[in-house]
Enzyme design. Structure first.
Site, short mmCIF file in Angstrom:
data_model
loop_
_atom_site.label_atom_id
_atom_site.label_comp_id
_atom_site.label_asym_id
_atom_site.label_seq_id
_atom_site.Cartn_x
_atom_site.Cartn_y
_atom_site.Cartn_z
N HIS A 91 -2.76 -1.76 -2.59
CA HIS A 91 -2.94 -2.75 -1.53
C HIS A 91 -1.88 -2.56 -0.45
CE1 HIS A 91 -0.25 -4.62 -4.52
NE2 HIS A 91 0.26 -5.37 -3.55
N HIS A 101 0.24 -4.53 2.62
CA HIS A 101 0.71 -5.81 3.15
C HIS A 101 0.78 -5.72 4.67
CE1 HIS A 101 2.42 -7.46 -0.68
NE2 HIS A 101 2.44 -6.16 -0.99
#
Length: 145
Positions: free
Chosen positions: A105, A107
């Site tokens: 992922h 950010h």
């Protein structure tokens, strides 16, 4: 992309599947973006591939492109939404880098003047002493990969 491999015990896979509610801000066929439930700043957003992959290098080129295209599109929209002065984009790629959820992922963290945060350079702690010869060796080794 066809069948998307998911993990039964991954919170991000559960969010992608719709089993856990999230504040989704954007979605494509291969990526999903949602507000971080424990944000570092107002508007802190996570962008994940829909398929379960622990590390960035585990993504196919198409999945990587889908994630980073969404990051590219969302970063200025997030800044505008929370009236931020800038943003930091980061990936904690592996447990030793601080990755807490084993699903790749990215950010997007809005930044504000005098927010008390530092540059991404502080993430690695102390800077090593590296001479020109070692820099040359490292560059050559990366180039051979």
């Amino acid at each position: 992309m066809g069948d998307v491999r998911m993990s039964d015990d991954c919170i991000f896979c559960s969010i992608v599947a719709g089993d856990i509610p999230a504040r989704v801000v954007a979605e494509t066929d291969d990526a999903l973006a949602f507000l971080d439930a424990n944000p570092m700043a107002r508007g802190h957003t996570l962008v994940v591939p829909k398929g379960h992959h622990q590390r960035v290098a585990d993504l196919s080129r198409e999945e990587s492109r889908a994630v980073f295209d969404l990051v590219h599109d969302l970063a200025p929209a997030i800044e505008d939404a929370v009236n931020a002065d800038a943003h930091t984009i980061g990936v904690n790629d592996g447990p030793d880098a601080g990755q807490e959820v084993p699903h790749a992922h990215v950010h997007i963290i809005p930044r504000f003047e005098r927010d008390g945060g530092g540059p991404i350079h502080v993430a690695a702690g102390e800077r090593p002493e590296v001479d020109d010869d070692e820099l040359d060796e490292i560059a050559a080794s990366i180039g051979e990969s």
